[in-house]
Scaffold this motif. Structure first.
Motif, mmCIF file in Angstrom:
data_model
loop_
_atom_site.group_PDB
_atom_site.id
_atom_site.type_symbol
_atom_site.label_atom_id
_atom_site.label_comp_id
_atom_site.label_asym_id
_atom_site.label_seq_id
_atom_site.Cartn_x
_atom_site.Cartn_y
_atom_site.Cartn_z
ATOM 1 N N UNK A 202 -7.951 32.147 -60.636
ATOM 2 C CA UNK A 202 -8.389 30.779 -60.929
ATOM 3 C C UNK A 202 -9.088 30.659 -62.272
ATOM 4 N N UNK A 203 -9.901 31.644 -62.653
ATOM 5 C CA UNK A 203 -10.650 31.519 -63.911
ATOM 6 C C UNK A 203 -9.727 31.464 -65.117
ATOM 7 N N UNK A 204 -8.591 32.137 -65.040
ATOM 8 C CA UNK A 204 -7.608 32.078 -66.132
ATOM 9 C C UNK A 204 -6.794 30.794 -66.070
ATOM 10 N N UNK A 205 -6.329 30.439 -64.880
ATOM 11 C CA UNK A 205 -5.549 29.205 -64.738
ATOM 12 C C UNK A 205 -6.375 27.984 -65.141
ATOM 13 N N UNK A 206 -7.666 27.963 -64.757
ATOM 14 C CA UNK A 206 -8.539 26.846 -65.100
ATOM 15 C C UNK A 206 -8.786 26.797 -66.608
ATOM 16 N N UNK A 207 -8.957 27.962 -67.219
ATOM 17 C CA UNK A 207 -9.132 28.004 -68.673
ATOM 18 C C UNK A 207 -7.913 27.410 -69.365
ATOM 19 N N UNK A 208 -6.729 27.823 -68.943
ATOM 20 C CA UNK A 208 -5.500 27.295 -69.540
ATOM 21 C C UNK A 208 -5.426 25.777 -69.370
ATOM 22 N N UNK A 209 -5.701 25.301 -68.171
ATOM 23 C CA UNK A 209 -5.613 23.857 -67.911
ATOM 24 C C UNK A 209 -6.614 23.081 -68.752
#
Length: 192
Positions: free
Chosen positions: A59-66
């Protein structure tokens, strides 16, 4: 001259990262600072030439990308952070109370991945990325991206110990003629 370049993007700050705790497979979200860091990324990243965006499933990577406005093409399990096993959630100082001189780069990771296994996953990402013409942005995690950069350069996985990558930090990997190089690494951003 080879045409593939890599843009490595580390996720924003989490409470565990702020506390210097090993954060591997535990799916910790961004804290408020990390959210702000991610929103600040579009003005800092060299996005010209990016043709694909691959991201860790955490989630921390996906949220950063978003939050950075990066439209992820592929969720890639090979971009997940190092499995720290017994070290998960613990600081190096805490581990050294039990194992003096311990370092993630040199010592056994009981119940987790070896450095060589992390290097093999990084190699897999690089092989797939090199089949792409243009820049592939990889959104992931500090230790794994450091190992990946070392492998890009042809170094052993442990060469990543010589590279630091701040939360929401980034690096650009490319070529000088036929030699893989670091074009830019962990440039400072505006204070948050």
């Amino acid at each position: 001259m080879p045409s593939t370049r890599l843009l490595l993007v580390r996720h924003g700050e989490t409470d565990w990262a702020k506390g210097r705790r090993h954060t591997g497979r535990t799916d910790i979200g961004l804290n408020a600072t990390g959210e702000a860091q991610a929103r600040d990324l579009p003005g800092r990243l060299p996005l010209d030439g990016v043709v694909a965006i691959w991201c860790s499933p955490l989630a921390r990577s996906r949220d950063t990308a978003a939050r950075a406005g990066l439209a992820v093409d592929v969720i890639d399990p090979d971009l997940i952070e190092w499995d720290y096993g017994f070290a998960e959630g613990r600081t190096t100082a805490q581990i050294r109370d039990e194992r003096p001189g311990w370092t993630v780069w040199d010592d056994e990771i009981t119940g987790g991945e070896s450095l060589e296994q992390v290097g093999a996953r990084a190699d897999s990402v690089i092989v797939r990325a090199r089949s792409v013409e243009g820049t592939v942005a990889l959104v992931g995690h500090a230790h794994h991206l450091r190992v990946l950069a070392a492998r890009w350069l042809g170094l052993a996985p442990g060469g990543g110990r010589h590279l630091t990558l701040d939360p929401a930090g980034w690096g650009a990997l490319g070529w000088e003629r036929e030699t893989p190089v670091i074009e830019r690494w962990n440039p400072p951003g505006p204070p948050i």
